[in-house]
Every structure is written in structure tokens, then in C-alpha cells.
Design an enzyme around this catalytic site. Structure first.
Site, short mmCIF file in Angstrom:
data_model
loop_
_atom_site.label_atom_id
_atom_site.label_comp_id
_atom_site.label_asym_id
_atom_site.label_seq_id
_atom_site.Cartn_x
_atom_site.Cartn_y
_atom_site.Cartn_z
N HIS A 4 50.44 54.45 5.55
CA HIS A 4 50.17 53.56 4.42
C HIS A 4 50.50 52.11 4.78
CE1 HIS A 4 50.20 52.70 -0.07
NE2 HIS A 4 50.86 51.64 0.40
N GLU A 5 51.69 51.90 5.33
CA GLU A 5 52.12 50.53 5.64
C GLU A 5 51.30 49.93 6.78
OE1 GLU A 5 53.95 49.22 3.45
OE2 GLU A 5 54.42 51.14 2.51
N ALA A 22 58.81 51.46 1.18
CA ALA A 22 58.62 50.66 2.39
C ALA A 22 57.90 49.38 2.00
CB ALA A 22 57.81 51.45 3.43
N MET A 23 57.86 48.43 2.93
CA MET A 23 57.21 47.14 2.69
C MET A 23 56.49 46.69 3.95
SD MET A 23 56.40 44.65 0.84
CE MET A 23 55.44 43.26 1.45
N GLU A 24 55.22 46.27 3.79
CA GLU A 24 54.31 46.07 4.91
C GLU A 24 54.41 44.72 5.59
OE1 GLU A 24 51.88 45.06 1.08
OE2 GLU A 24 53.40 46.52 1.68
N GLU A 61 58.19 40.71 -1.53
CA GLU A 61 57.15 41.10 -2.47
C GLU A 61 57.81 41.56 -3.78
OE1 GLU A 61 52.95 43.56 -2.50
OE2 GLU A 61 54.69 44.55 -1.68
N GLU A 81 46.92 48.35 -2.69
CA GLU A 81 47.72 49.58 -2.74
C GLU A 81 46.88 50.84 -2.81
OE1 GLU A 81 50.56 49.47 -1.83
OE2 GLU A 81 51.10 47.38 -2.15
#
Length: 849
Positions: A306-307, A271-273, A137, A329
Site C-alpha cells: 500500500h505505502e 504507516a505513512m508514505e 499528514e 487512499e
């Protein structure tokens, strides 16, 4: 400067990728093949175009599928368009709309900047080791393989990874088969769900993990380097409970068999989902009871929540284009608080939401050079400029306002309708408004359209007399020199009395009122995204309620925050805000103290006057005296959760105020410190900050040795704040020299620069270092969001208008689409800070003296 591009999804729509990558960690390269099966759309042409960046494309073939059978079409020319990140496959034969498979052979490099395919480094058992990870991303999948790298281009992925030696290999889905061929490990993964390219992910290296299973049968694992795995237990517990909560709240089961979390030693963002393989900076997943502060433990819970929100909101249902990034987001930011509140009700996280989310958004959105929540994106390079407090925190704050307007049941039911209707598809914001309108019967589109489509927010002036409430609204600007627009919003006044007009839609209104026992107050409990300025007489009435304890903590917070921000912008005087602060002598709420500390910190930093700093110290010592006596240095069994959060704030202010007992105790604790665990993690920052502010070379060397030997991410960041805090010129230069050394991870370099700018003694040297090392920063951090915030880091530390030409000249020659807004924000920040200093410095000095 903005460049627009044609969306490649409009000419080719992929349905499935067959991707094989051979990763060579020795020479940091990879080779691969990709088969893209999909549909050509639009007009007949003699080429197909895919995204790629810095790949070496060596061969390609096209196969046409129709009722007559498969036909191979020769690719006569392969042309790369670097400016558009494209590879164009040309044919002599005309390509008509229909089904095709495209096979491409390619190679590329594994590079240090933390995007695409990149290495992570760590030490274990005295040996230096390396992991390989990905970050795709927003538009970095094209650095790993040719593809249609747009969120609307959803497809399934069949991934095979060829890796060296025997390593743990992870991807979005479980392993289907693993064999050894020619001394290499070949791992094939199960087919992914239909998803966007930016959600594909993989990692390989020496990991270990903890494991648990949800009550719905999903296997959850937390991976980390061997020394850190045991510290992922808290995150694992949160993840399991959070998944179970979301399954019930969304009324849709998590659709994968497993959900992996991995703490990476090098990671650019928090972080990244990635669907099924969520990647984290170590600081966002690891909780070491001996070394993790309470505030970071809360942060870990929030990031995990959140993720996981994104697994539904963003992954299952995805925005059609980056214009609606905020939808991903802001909702995940808001939803994470709902989940954490469910898991940890004693934390009262909605109270902290106002300080941690809303306050950040209000500050950025007070600039003329902000942007609407929903902003048109013409080119992916612009995406970096909207990963900010508007897309995240303002969006979350407006959603919080909407949740209050709709009620919790209609809000939840609308989300369920939306997710079920659009599962595995792409949407626009209007699709979500329609679902909420269907669930609630309220005009959500009209209400939200005005809040997400406009930049900025209103300040409501309230003139209150015995019988009338006169309100007026205008856009709030921090910079008096801004080109002001006349705007109005549908403002829910949220009065603590029954007011004739609940929503202020015009520029002004007058209403008859009946006073009750409590003084009239607007924006009760900070549910609305706006500021309030009262007439001076009413401020005195409200101040009396602060003293008596009649106002809630969020109302006390809001009253003071609005007073300080109005003073900065010139709507009122700073002295009036300081006089209001006097009413807070008995304050014991950590969130209110956050505002108190921020207000005093702004005055200290922007006024930038040594005599004023000296004059403020006795005031600060008096202000903190009661809470310092109550809390002290040591935890007590009677401490509430908020007492634990408040203690470091009070000690930090007392240290600035040079309270003798606090300074002496900080020095004593540092002198006897042999290991980080010797000082509680909640107060280490106070200890380190005190000795660096007042110390010299011996303290610097001890802090540096501690930094270089630490493997704890939070500890290294805390130490970097102290190492950049010395006033001696030689130590400032030594600190800046560390940034390019191996002991400072690339992911932490921006912390060092930002903290060094914040040190008034180091500010100018930091500017010189940054400008001299700009090429190094760009080459190593040029795709990292923190690199594009360098103009902001510098600007917020200058309130001298004479510096503006130097600032503008440097950044204008380094202008790009991603820098355009941050540079304008930086110029505006210097302007409003200089205006505030010129307007109020003399009066503030007189007040404190």
C-alpha cells in the site's frame, strides 16, 4: 459548525524550502530557520501569510527578486492567527506579484501526541531510550516549520538536521554531508523531488537496519530498534519485489536513489508514505516467526505494498486538495492487493479483499450519516473524518468494479497515461477518468461520477420466477428511521446467466429469462458494490445449491452476508437468515466462516440477552463440529493457507459455545505457558480470550505481567483484548486504570477503550471512565484518528434506546468539525441496533430455543 479557510497557495506558491532544525531532546524543544523561495500571486498586498501551529516566530525578512536585483523588505509586524494556524508577515511596503524569498526564525516543542515532531520510547539492554520521528499528514508540517501546508503547494526541500550525540539520522533523501559542530551532529540531506509538505519526514535515534538492492539499483533498507531489526527481513523481501513489480506495472521507474522503511515504537496510524522514508507502526512492519500470526504477516505484506503504491500514486502525482484524498487512499488500497497477489498467489488475496475491504465499506456506507467517496473538504480539521472505510475500502471496491468493467489492460494503460502526464504535479479525479477513457474508449466519467459522488449504495431486490427476472433498486439503509432518499445507480447486475439488461440504471426492470442448470444469482463473485435480496422461494433454491457445493465460495459468502445485513435493516427477518445459515454445515472456507462468525456475533452483541446467549451455544457447537474435528489445535502438513486462517475462527466459536474439550485445552495451554512462544501465535487470542472470559484474578495478573514484559506490538494488542475481557468489577476497574499507565503506549490506548466497551460487563464502567478522562484523552490523543472514533466505539456496544440521551448529551458538549460525523453515526448506530433488537429478539430467541 464547519469553518472554511482561504487557501494560502492562492497568494504564495513556494518552489523551494531551505530548512534547518536544531533538535534538543533533553528539554524536548527545537529551533529552526526556514527560507521559502516562491512566487507571490494575486493582488498587491502588504503581507505574506504562512501556516504555523504553536511555533514561536522570533524574526522574519522578505527579499524581493527582480531584474534590478534583490531588495530586502522589512517585516514591520508578525501576527499569529491561532484559529487559522497562520502567521502573517506585515510590511509597510506594498508587495507586488513576483519572486520572493522569505526567511523566518522560529522555535517549537517536541510533543507527546504522535504528530508534528514527537518522541518514541523503547528499551534496549535494560536502558530506556528515545527516538525522534515525524508525522506531517494531513496538516502537521506547520507544527515543525512555517510553510504553505497544502497538498497543491509542491516544492523541493533542502533539509539540515542538528542532533545531539552520535545518532542514526534519516530523511527522505540520502545524506549529502555529516559533520560535528560544537559537540552536535550536523546532517545535510540531498534535495528532495518536488513534493507536498505532508510528505517531508525525518527520524533520528538508535536504529539498525537490513539492506537489499532492487534489480533497478534502488537501495532498500528496513530500520528498527536494535532488538527488532532482524524481524524486518520479510518486509524487506516484500518491498524489493514490490518495487520491481510497480516499476514494470506503471512503466515509470521509482525516482529516488533509496527507499527506507522504519518501524517506530510509537506511531498513531498503520504507516505513512513519506517519499523515500516510509514510517510504520512496529506491528505493520515486523514479522517475528515465533510471535507473528499468519493474518498479521499478510497485513504486513499488504501495508508495505500500500505505502509503496503511494510513491507513484500520491507522491509523484498528488491530489490538488483533500477533497480527492480518496484518490490516493482507495487506489493504494486496491493496488496493494494486485501486488500481493503477484507476490503470493497461494494466498488468493482477492478472495480476502471481499471480507477485509468491501465488507467494511458496505457496513459503514449503510448509515444515513456516511459521506460520498469524493467529499468537499472546507477546512483541514475535517480531513480526519474522511480517513475511513469510505475513502479507503469503498473507493477500492468501486475501483475493483471499474477494473472488471474496463479489463486489466485498459485499466493499467490508463494509469500509465495519467502518471506520465501529471508527474510531479497535482490532479483532480476527472484527470484520471480522462486517462481511462482515452485508454478504453468507455464512458468512465459517467460511470464513476455516480458511484463516487453519492453517499450509500443500492440494495437490488430480485424476484425470480420460471420465466422472468424482476429487479428493483433503492438505497440500502441500516436504520429504519433514516430520512430516506430516492436514489439510483448504474448497477452492473453481474448475473450468472446471459441477462437482457446487464446494467440496471432505472429504479426497476423486468426481463424474460431462460433458466439454466444453475439457479440465477446476481453480483457474481461480489464484483459489484451492492447487496441483493431475493424472493423467499428463490432463497430456498440457492440454499440447496449451498448444500450441494454448487456455488463458489464468494457467492456463498455474498448470499449469507446480504441475508444477515438485510435482516438487521428490516428488509427481511433474522430467522430467515438463520435458516439460510443451516445450509452451511459443510462450509470449509475461511472467508465464508468470517461472515458466519460475524453474523452470529452481531446477534449475540446487539440482542444483548443472557438467555439468548445460553440458547445459542448448542447451535454453535453443532455448527463448528465438522471443522473442529478436521482442524483441531495443531497445524498439519496438509493444511492449506486458508485452513491456517480458519483454525482460530473455529476454535474461537467453539470456545464461545463452551465446547468442553476446547475450553479445557485452552486452560491447559495457558497454565503451562511460560513464554508467549509456548502457544502458536495464530491461536493465542483464543487461549487468552477463553481464560479471561472464564477466569479471575490469577489469570488477570499473569496476562498483565505478560503484557508489561512484551516488546512485541501484536502480542501487546492481543493481550489488551484479553485484559479487558474479565467480568469481575474490580478487574474491570483495574483494566481501565492501565490505560493511563506507562505500560500502555499511547498508540494502543484506543484498543483498550474499544475492547473494554465490547465487554458487556465492562460497557457502563468504560463509558464512565471515558467521560471522566475525556480531557486526558484529548490532550494525549487529540490529533489521533482513533480519538475521533470514540463515539463509534461506544455506540456500537449499545442497543438500548434509553441510553441515547446520555450519549447525545455528552458528545454534543464536546462537538467539533472532526466529531460531527462520528457523533451522528453513533446516534444512528444506537437507533438501528435498538430497532433490530425490538423487532427480532423474540423471534430469534424462539428459533434458538
Amino acid at each position: 459548525m464547519t469553518k472554511s479557510v482561504t487557501r494560502l497557495f492562492q497568494q504564495f506558491q513556494p518552489a523551494r524550502y531551505g530548512l534547518a532544525l536544531d533538535l534538543n531532546q533533553d528539554d524536548m524543544t527545537f529551533n529552526g530557520t526556514v527560507m521559502v523561495q516562491g512566487k507571490k500571486t494575486g493582488r498587491p498586498s502588504q503581507r505574506l501569510t504562512f501556516h504555523q501551529k504553536d511555533l514561536n516566530i522570533t524574526a522574519a525578512t522578505i527579499i524581493k527578486h527582480d531584474k534590478k536585483g534583490d531588495k530586502v523588505i522589512e517585516v514591520t509586524r508578525i501576527n499569529k492567527q491561532k484559529s487559522f494556524d497562520e502567521v502573517r508577515l506585515h510590511t509597510d511596503e506594498m508587495l507586488y506579484p513576483g519572486e520572493y524569498s522569505v526567511n523566518i526564525i522560529f522555535g517549537g516543542k517536541i510533543t507527546r501526541p504522535m504528530n508534528g515532531i514527537y518522541p518514541c520510547f523503547f528499551e534496549h539492554d535494560g536502558q530506556q531510550k528515545q527516538l525522534i520521528a515525524t508525522q506531517f499528514e494531513s496538516h502537521h508540517a506547520r507544527e515543525a516549520f512555517p510553510c504553505i501546508d497544502e497538498p497543491e503547494a509542491k516544492a523541493s526541500f533542502d533539509l539540515t538536521l542538528i542532533t545531539q550525540g552520535k545518532q542514526i539520522v534519516l530523511a527522505n533523501t540520502p545524506i549529502m554531508a555529516q559533520t560535528t559542530q560544537n559537540g552536535k551532529q550536523v546532517t545535510t540531506f540531498e534535495t528532495t523531488p518536488r513534493m507536498s509538505t505532508y510528505l517531508l519526514a525525518f527520524a533520528c535515534g538508535e536504529f539498525t537496519h537490513l539492506e537489499a538492492t532492487t534489480k533497478h539499483g534502488v537501495v532498500v533498507r528496513t530500520y528498527a530498534t536494535p532488538d527488532n531489526t532482524k524481524h524486518t527481513q520479510f518486509a524487506l523481501d516484500v518491498a524489493v519485489k514490490c518495487l520491481e513489480f510497480y516499476n514494470e506495472y506503471f512503466d515509470i521507474q521509482y525516482p529516488l536513489q533509496k527507499c527506507d522503511f522504519i518501524a517506530l515504537p510509537d506511531f498513531a496510524s498503520g504507516a505513512m508514505e513519506n517519499w523515500g522514508l516510509i514510517t510504520f507502526r512496529e506491528q505493520a512492519l515486523i514479522v517475528d516467526p515465533k510471535n507473528t500470526s499468519l493474518s498479521l504477516k499478510q497485513y504486513v505484506a499488504n501495508v508495505v505494498a500500500h505505502e509503496l503504491t503511494h510513491q507513484w500514486f500520491g507522491n509523484l502525482v498528488t491530489m490538488q486538495w483533500w477533497t480527492d484524498l480518496w484518490l490516493n487512499e482507495s487506489f493504494a488500497s486496491w493496488m496493494s492487493y494486485l501486488a500481493v497477489d503477484e507476490l503470493f498467489p497461494d494466498w488468493k488475496v482477492w478472495t480476502q479483499f471481499i471480507v477485509d475491504e468491501q465488507s467494511l465499506a458496505l457496513k459503514l456506507d449503510a448509515l444515513e450519516n456516511t459521506h460520498p467517496i469524493q467529499v468537499v473538504i472546507n477546512h483541514p480539521d475535517e480531513i480526519r473524518t474522511i480517513f475511513d472505510a469510505i475513502s479507503y475500502e469503498k473507493g477500492a471496491s468501486v475501483l475493483n468494479m471499474l477494473h472488471n468493467y474496463l479489463g486489466k489492460d485498459d485499466f493499467r494503460d490508463g494509469l500509465r497515461l495519467y502518471l506520465k502526464k501529471h508527474a510531479y504535479g497535482n490532479t483532480k479525479a476527472t484527470d484520471l477518468w480522462a486517462a481511462w477513457e482515452q485508454a478504453s474508449g468507455k464512458p468512465v466519467g459517467d460511470f464513476m461520477g455516480q458511484w463516487i459522488g453519492k453517499s450509500g449504495y443500492p440494495i437490488v431486490t430480485a424476484n425470480i420466477s420460471d420465466e422472468t427476472l424482476t429487479t428493483a433498486q433503492e438505497r440500502f439503509y441500516l436504520n429504519p428511521a433514516a430520512k430516506k432518499e430516492q436514489q439510483t445507480w448504474p448497477v452492473p447486475l453481474l448475473a450468472n446467466i446471459l441477462a437482457p439488461e446487464e446494467i440496471l440504471e432505472k429504479s426497476s426492470a423486468v426481463a424474460a429469462i431462460t433458466r439454466g442448470e444453475q439457479p440465477i444469482l446476481l453480483n457474481k463473485d461480489r464484483m459489484g458494490f451492492f447487496r441483493v435480496a431475493y424472493n423467499p422461494e428463490h432463497v430456498e433454491v440457492l440454499a440447496a445449491s449451498v448444500r450441494s457445493g454448487a456455488l463458489s465460495e464468494l457467492d456463498r459468502l455474498g448470499l449469507l452476508a446480504d441475508a444477515f445485513e438485510a435482516a438487521k435493516a428490516g428488509y427481511s427477518s433474522s430467522v430467515d437468515a438463520l435458516k439460510l445459515l443451516e445450509a452451511y454445515g459443510n462450509e470449509d472456507s475461511s472467508v465464508v466462516w468470517d461472515v458466519m462468525a460475524a453474523g452470529l456475533g452481531s446477534i449475540r452483541g446487539v440482542m444483548d440477552d443472557e438467555d439468548l446467549r445460553t440458547a445459542m451455544k448448542p447451535f454453535v457447537r453443532t455448527l463448528v463440529g465438522k471443522q473442529l474435528a478436521r482442524l483441531g489445535w495443531e497445524e498439519s502438513t496438509s493444511d492449506t493457507h486458508f485452513d491456517l486462517l480458519l483454525r482460530p475462527v473455529i476454535l474461537g466459536l467453539a470456545s464461545f459455545g463452551e465446547e468442553p474439550s476446547v475450553v479445557a485445552e485452552a486452560k491447559k495451554r495457558f497454565a503451562s505457558m511460560k513464554l508467549p512462544e509456548d502457544v502458536h501465535p495464530d491461536i493465542r487470542g483464543v487461549v487468552y480470550g477463553t481464560v479471561s472470559r472464564l477466569g479471575g484474578e490469577a489469570e488477570f495478573e499473569k496476562l498483565l505481567a505478560m503484557h508489561n514484559s512484551s516488546t512485541n506490538s501484536e502480542e501487546r494488542v492481543t493481550l489488551s483484548a484479553s485484559l479487558t475481557n474479565f467480568e469481575q468489577p474490580d478487574l474491570i476497574e483495574k483494566s481501565l486504570a492501565q490505560i493511563k499507565q506507562e505500560n500502555v503506549r499511547l498508540q494502543d490506548a484506543a484498543y483498550w477503550v474499544a475492547y473494554s466497551f465490547a465487554n458487556r460487563y465492562a460497557r457502563d464502567k468504560t463509558w464512565d471512565w471515558m467521560t471522566a478522562n475525556w480531557d486526558w484523552l484529548e490532550n494525549n490523543m487529540g490529533t489521533d484518528l482513533s480519538f475521533f472514533r470514540m463515539p463509534n466505539y461506544a455506540a456500537r456496544c449499545y442497543s438500548d434506546i434509553a441510553f441515547l440521551p446520555t450519549y447525545s448529551a455528552f458528545f454534543e458538549k464536546n462537538l467539533s468539525p472532526a466529531f460531527e460525523r462520528p457523533i451522528k453515526q453513533g446516534i444512528e448506530t444506537i437507533e438501528w441496533q435498538a430497532a433490530w433488537k425490538q423487532r427480532d429478539l423474540a423471534a430469534i430467541k424462539k428459533y434458538f430455543s
